[in-house]
Design an enzyme around this catalytic site. Sequence first.
Site, PDB file in Angstrom:
ATOM      1  N   ALA A   1       0.842  -1.202   0.000  1.00 29.13           N
ATOM      2  CA  ALA A   1       0.000   0.000   0.000  1.00 29.13           C
ATOM      3  C   ALA A   1       0.870   1.241   0.000  1.00 29.13           C
ATOM      4  O   ALA A   1       2.029   1.211   0.423  1.00 29.13           O
ATOM      5  CB  ALA A   1      -0.930   0.015   1.218  1.00 29.13           C
ATOM      6  N   TYR A   2       0.297   2.314  -0.471  1.00 32.29           N
ATOM      7  CA  TYR A   2       0.876   3.646  -0.290  1.00 32.29           C
ATOM      8  C   TYR A   2       0.340   4.141   1.049  1.00 32.29           C
ATOM      9  O   TYR A   2      -0.856   4.371   1.203  1.00 32.29           O
ATOM     10  CB  TYR A   2       0.432   4.566  -1.425  1.00 32.29           C
ATOM     11  CG  TYR A   2       1.030   5.959  -1.377  1.00 32.29           C
ATOM     12  CD1 TYR A   2       1.975   6.367  -2.311  1.00 32.29           C
ATOM     13  CD2 TYR A   2       0.629   6.881  -0.402  1.00 32.29           C
ATOM     14  CE1 TYR A   2       2.505   7.651  -2.278  1.00 32.29           C
ATOM     15  CE2 TYR A   2       1.168   8.150  -0.355  1.00 32.29           C
ATOM     16  CZ  TYR A   2       2.099   8.541  -1.294  1.00 32.29           C
ATOM     17  OH  TYR A   2       2.621   9.805  -1.247  1.00 32.29           O
ATOM     18  N   THR A   3       1.214   4.304   2.048  1.00 31.35           N
ATOM     19  CA  THR A   3       0.765   4.603   3.413  1.00 31.35           C
ATOM     20  C   THR A   3       1.245   5.951   3.943  1.00 31.35           C
ATOM     21  O   THR A   3       1.025   6.261   5.114  1.00 31.35           O
ATOM     22  CB  THR A   3       1.228   3.498   4.380  1.00 31.35           C
ATOM     23  OG1 THR A   3       2.656   3.391   4.320  1.00 31.35           O
ATOM     24  CG2 THR A   3       0.595   2.158   4.021  1.00 31.35           C
TER      25      THR A   3
ATOM     26  N   TYR B   1      -5.532   9.648   1.161  1.00 28.84           N
ATOM     27  CA  TYR B   1      -5.190   8.270   1.510  1.00 28.84           C
ATOM     28  C   TYR B   1      -6.442   7.443   1.785  1.00 28.84           C
ATOM     29  O   TYR B   1      -6.627   6.359   1.208  1.00 28.84           O
ATOM     30  CB  TYR B   1      -4.264   8.254   2.730  1.00 28.84           C
ATOM     31  CG  TYR B   1      -4.087   6.883   3.337  1.00 28.84           C
ATOM     32  CD1 TYR B   1      -3.343   5.903   2.676  1.00 28.84           C
ATOM     33  CD2 TYR B   1      -4.665   6.563   4.563  1.00 28.84           C
ATOM     34  CE1 TYR B   1      -3.189   4.635   3.228  1.00 28.84           C
ATOM     35  CE2 TYR B   1      -4.508   5.299   5.119  1.00 28.84           C
ATOM     36  CZ  TYR B   1      -3.772   4.346   4.452  1.00 28.84           C
ATOM     37  OH  TYR B   1      -3.620   3.090   5.000  1.00 28.84           O
TER      38      TYR B   1
ATOM     39  N   LYS C   1      -7.979   4.185  -0.389  1.00 26.84           N
ATOM     40  CA  LYS C   1      -8.219   2.855   0.176  1.00 26.84           C
ATOM     41  C   LYS C   1      -9.678   2.441  -0.004  1.00 26.84           C
ATOM     42  O   LYS C   1      -9.969   1.259  -0.277  1.00 26.84           O
ATOM     43  CB  LYS C   1      -7.831   2.833   1.657  1.00 26.84           C
ATOM     44  CG  LYS C   1      -6.337   3.021   1.917  1.00 26.84           C
ATOM     45  CD  LYS C   1      -5.496   1.897   1.320  1.00 26.84           C
ATOM     46  CE  LYS C   1      -5.631   0.602   2.096  1.00 26.84           C
ATOM     47  NZ  LYS C   1      -4.725  -0.451   1.569  1.00 26.84           N
TER      48      LYS C   1
END
Length: 292
Positions: free
Chosen positions: A60-62, A125, A129
């Site tokens: 994931a891009y977190t 973000y 998601k």
Amino acid sequence: MREILILGKQGQIAWELQVTLATLGNITVLGSQELDLANPHKIGEKVRQIQPDIIVNAAAYTAVDKAEQEPELCQAINATAPGVLAELARESQALLVHYSTEYVFDGLKTSPYLETDLPQPLGVYGASKLAGERAIIQADCQHLILRTTWVYGNRGKNFLLTILRLAADRTELKIVADQVGAPTWSRSIAEATAQILAQSHREQDLRGIYNLSAAGKTSWHGFASQIVDRYRLAYPDRHLAVEQILAIPASDYPTPAQRPAYSVLDNSKVLADFGVQLPAWEASLEQLFARW
């Protein structure tokens, strides 16, 4: 033996999954160097080579704040890529396990969030998601979407490691006390995932969103205080400079992305369907330091 593909090799959950899923099948683990999820055209080629029965997407891009400046990259990794993985899973009748977040909610509730509560993300973000969840559901593949919260571990980038780094050098820390959640150890998430998959069979048709977080709740300030206290108990010979941890409101620590004020999840559904229940967050933190 089932073929299991784990994505997100550099991440804290994927690291633990390599251990907990080892007895369930033949494991292939890929990181961003082997498979760039920001490039959806490359995903199909790589996944078809492996022919997995189970795809576990722990990538994931977190970077929550950075996402506000990189919305396209965040969307590509967190929304577009899961949709592609879901299409591939449907094509091969594989099961897709995907990790999501409480950031799909706005944090305005004062009681634990249910899977059926209306998502209202506050920033890029969370929106990415949520889009990833919806892309998976729309693809109509077999899927388990596991929403978790406040993930930490002894590797990668997370709140626990940040607090220990700061506590080693500073005598005073100021930590937000009016945001509440359940700190969830990456090992607990991986162990719970293994328990769920151990119960699944090829002929099952698994589809659904499940909350998966530690029991209990605390603030960031409470979590930081416990981290320091537990560390000192576990390692009395290691020096931490910090002398006091001050509680501050979130308004005193402005960030580019707004955080949910309340991030507690209701885990009764995963308990009812799979008999899975994560330990209290305090017990997991103590166990982490015991095993470190």
